[in-house]
Design a protein around this motif. Sequence first.
Motif, mmCIF file in Angstrom:
data_model
loop_
_atom_site.group_PDB
_atom_site.id
_atom_site.type_symbol
_atom_site.label_atom_id
_atom_site.label_comp_id
_atom_site.label_asym_id
_atom_site.label_seq_id
_atom_site.Cartn_x
_atom_site.Cartn_y
_atom_site.Cartn_z
ATOM 1 N N LEU A 1 0.830 -1.202 0.000
ATOM 2 C CA LEU A 1 0.000 0.000 0.000
ATOM 3 C C LEU A 1 0.867 1.255 0.000
ATOM 4 N N LEU A 2 0.406 2.256 -0.714
ATOM 5 C CA LEU A 2 1.110 3.526 -0.780
ATOM 6 C C LEU A 2 1.245 4.124 0.627
ATOM 7 N N PHE A 3 2.456 4.548 0.967
ATOM 8 C CA PHE A 3 2.808 5.161 2.256
ATOM 9 C C PHE A 3 2.885 4.163 3.408
ATOM 10 N N LEU A 4 2.320 2.967 3.237
ATOM 11 C CA LEU A 4 2.316 1.986 4.329
ATOM 12 C C LEU A 4 3.240 0.804 4.066
ATOM 13 N N VAL B 1 1.253 -4.887 3.654
ATOM 14 C CA VAL B 1 0.233 -5.085 4.695
ATOM 15 C C VAL B 1 -0.526 -6.369 4.382
ATOM 16 N N LYS B 2 -0.706 -7.211 5.372
ATOM 17 C CA LYS B 2 -1.470 -8.448 5.177
ATOM 18 C C LYS B 2 -2.948 -8.106 4.990
ATOM 19 N N ILE B 3 -3.606 -8.826 4.082
ATOM 20 C CA ILE B 3 -4.971 -8.454 3.736
ATOM 21 C C ILE B 3 -5.957 -8.687 4.886
ATOM 22 N N LYS B 4 -5.622 -9.507 5.853
ATOM 23 C CA LYS B 4 -6.539 -9.694 6.983
ATOM 24 C C LYS B 4 -6.689 -8.392 7.769
ATOM 25 N N TYR B 5 -5.630 -7.576 7.805
ATOM 26 C CA TYR B 5 -5.706 -6.296 8.508
ATOM 27 C C TYR B 5 -6.433 -5.248 7.676
ATOM 28 N N ILE B 6 -6.252 -5.310 6.364
ATOM 29 C CA ILE B 6 -6.986 -4.396 5.486
ATOM 30 C C ILE B 6 -8.481 -4.655 5.618
#
Length: 301
Positions: free
Chosen positions: A168-171, A174-179
Amino acid sequence: MYNSILDDFKNAWNKPNNSLVQIIIINAAVFVTVNVLAVILRLSGNADIFDLIISKLSLPSNVDRLITQPWSLITYFFVHQDFFHVLFNMLFLFWFGRIIMEFLGSKKVISLYVLGGLAGGVFYIIMYNLVPFYAGGVETSRMLGASAGVFAMVVGAAVFMPDYTLFLLFLGPVKIKYIALVYVLLSFFSITGSNAGGELAHLAGAGMGWLYISQLKSGNDIGSWVIGFMNWVKSFFVAQPKIKVTHKANKNPGKSASGGSKSSPSKPDQAEIDAILDKISHSGYDSLSKEEKQKLFNASK
C-alpha cells in the motif's frame, strides 16, 4: 479508436475464465450509460425522467415499493452515479477479486459477488424496517452501488488467504486480513451516519464473504445455485451443441483408446484441498509443489 474499444470489449467476453474483468466492465458500462443519460435528459428538461430511471434501478428500503420493482435487488449492485464511488469499488474488487479468481476459479468470483450483493440488499431492507433508529428513512431511503459485493470479495479473500500481502502507498506491505478488518470496522462505526444504509450493506456483504469461504473450505459451495441459475438463463439465448455419443470397443482393455495406460486426472478429494489451502494460508502459494498446484487447479474447474 471506436473499433479498438469494441474489439477490447469483445475479447473480454470471449476470453474464458474472465469473470472479474467482465463484472468490472458491466459496472463501468452502466456508470457511463447512466451519466450520459443524466446529461441528455437534464439538458432537454426531462430531469424527472432520469430520476425515475434511477429510482427503478436503485434498491428501496420500503417493502411495498420493492414489491413493484423486485429486479432492483440485483440491479442496485451494478449502478453508480459518482465517479469516485465506482472507481474505488472497482479497484478493491480487482485487487481482492483476483486472489479469489487465481486460486478458486472464475465462477467463485461471480458467486461471491452476487451473494454479497444480495446479502447486503436484504440486510439493508430488514434493518430499515425493524430497527427504530432507521424508521424515519424507510419511505425515502434508496441504495445503489457494488460495495456489498466488493466487501464480500475483500473479506472472502482475507478468510481464504489471511497472510497474503499487498503493498500500500505510504504503508508498504500489509497483510490483507488487517486491510479487511479496518475496512469492516470503518463501516461499523458509520452505521448511524449519513450513509447508514450503505454501511449496513457493507457489513452484510462482509459477513457473506466470511460465510462463503468458510463453507467452501468445509466442502459446501453455497453459491453453486448462482452459476446454475445463470446457466439456465443462458440456455434460452445460446443454442446448445448437439453431441452424438458413440461407443467403440477397445480391443486391448489394458490400455486406453489412444494407446496410453493412464486415465485423465480426477479431481482431488476435499481432504487434499483443505490441506493445500492450509499450506497456502501458512506459507503462501509459491510453497506449493507442481502437483499440489495442479490439484488446486483441477478442483477449481
